[in-house]
Scaffold this motif. Structure first.
Motif: not given
Lengths: 260, 260
Positions: B114-123, B145-150, B156-167
């Motif tokens: 298994g491995r990750f590919e980071v598509l983007s990390i942005e506000r 917001r961070r987007e990965n492909v696993f 390519p099996v999974q696409r993962v999007t993570t959201y965390i409050p900016w603060a």
DNA sequence: GATTGAAACTGGCTCAAGCCAGTTGGTCAA
DNA sequence: TTGACCAACTGGCTTGAGCCAGTTTCAATC
């Protein structure tokens, strides 16, 4: 074709009528998987419509996943294919210990009333995937088939088809007595010491067949979850194959079942 | 419209070209859910095609579930709708104890890498369903917001999007340091004592969006499993929302995760 | 003000014709 | 025997016309 039919389906558009007839031919086995459909031009000539109309009929079947069209070659009856394969697993026999079928127990947990409706119990020839698992003798190819619809309150939720080799069904006297509904044939066999494990072999999501959509009162376009169980003894010999087909949006009743 | 475009898509049939433009308008938000599409006759006039061709374009979108056509009224952009809702549950934190993310552990179990590919990390501004769960302040409405492909081996099996409050993202110094991939932002937050439980709130099967199909290399017509997680602390306050979108036929990687 | 009814919209479906682009199988020449 | 080529098939897609059946709107009527 004749007066009688025309009166009944007077508003059925030609494209859908052609699609109906082709679908009928496919589902009845007249057109087996891999068989070639008549060309669009032949269909149009045969039904006395424009080619566009015949084309629309083929498209309906293509959309339904029954047929695959290949540019330059023709349209062919598709081999059945699952939309989603969710995985394999085994599940524990603890429900029998609770004295309830998993379905009834889940209904109770969710505050619903579960019940069964027996559609049919009859001797039949099993479909190939069932015959393969059951290892039915080549000569007879005969099983006891039982079809139920399971209800949660007033919603038809599951359709269950059970297959047991005819020799076992008669040998255990299954046909001579009332089968308790809450256990099903599976439970009766287990009481006789036949069943040791139930393997959940396939979990798929797919579009329902016409009769399944009718029994489960499904609006068009709603998929079903399809689970195939095989019951085996200690030596791995299969005594029963069960197919559950359920409304996908009620599948909490299935997926909340704990995994061993 | 212009030379350049025509050269690139010279063989794209008009019906599909119209469908592409409408789809673009829908996916970009120019046409919001509930909005009415131009009538078939208007589309035909606008693009200089026969009505049948415009009709075919609308049909493509209807088939894709983006649009719903109502006889006598018009065609409307559909509200997003899940095909299947499989259920809700919680899952145990035992994977962190094993020092691996659930995904990597499952890959290992199945003999894959298994491995990750980071598509983007942005506000970014979160979608409404995420903003609602995160309780982001009305003024800023800003998240990391961070987007990965696993990947499992070369799939390519999974696409993962993570959201965390900016603060929170800035307050914890998440942006100032390398985020260890094997834990993800979730793990870093947990190290800081923020995360106590991860709730798997929704499990759906649906058709993929165009970009999802591209990243996951999905053939047309194949659905995806869509899982929404929310991470909360002891008081139930949400610190992170994660959306997993995965190939339905690889979902054994998801469903074999033990349930608490 | 409430009801009715016609007109002007909408999509549903069909027709008959045509051109394009793949596939298949045969013929004919090298 | 091999290869090139062509004819006859297949589905893909479009045109422009027409009729039908729903919905909406609005003006005339009660």
């Amino acid at each position: 074709m004749n007066d009688h039919e025309e009166r009944e389906s007077v508003r059925r558009p030609p494209s859908k009528r052609i699609a109906d007839e082709l679908r009928q031919a496919i589902e009845s086995g007249e057109l087996t998987p891999g068989a070639k459909l008549p060309s669009e031009r032949d269909l149009a000539a045969h039904y006395g419509t424009a080619r566009n109309t015949a084309r629309e009929a083929v498209r309906i079947l293509t959309d339904a996943g029954l047929v695959i069209a290949e540019h330059g070659r023709g349209a062919y009856v598709r081999k059945p294919q699952a939309l989603i394969r969710l995985g394999n697993d085994r599940y524990s026999p603890k429900y029998r210990d609770a004295g309830l079928s998993p379905f009834l127990l889940e209904c109770a947990k969710q505050g619903k009333t579960g019940r069964f409706e027996v559609l049919s119990i009859e001797r039949a020839t099993p479909p190939t995937e069932v015959a393969g698992r059951l290892d039915v003798s080549e000569k007879t190819k005969s099983v006891l088939r039982r079809e139920n619809v399971f209800w949660a309150d007033d919603d038809p939720v599951q359709r269950v088809t059970t297959y047991i080799p005819w020799a076992i069904a008669t040998g255990t006297g299954l046909l001579q007595e009332e089968v308790p509904h809450q256990y099903g044939i599976h439970g009766v066999l287990e009481d006789r010491g036949h069943v040791m494990a139930r393997i959940r072999e396939e979990i798929n999501a797919r579009m329902p067949r016409a009769d399944e959509a009718r029994h489960l009162r499904l609006p068009p376009g709603v998929p079903v979850i399809d689970v195939l169980h095989t019951s085996v003894d200690q030596k791995g010999k299969a005594y029963e194959v069960t197919r559950f087909v359920m409304r996908a949006d009620m599948s909490g009743l299935l997926y909340d079942v704990p995994v061993e």
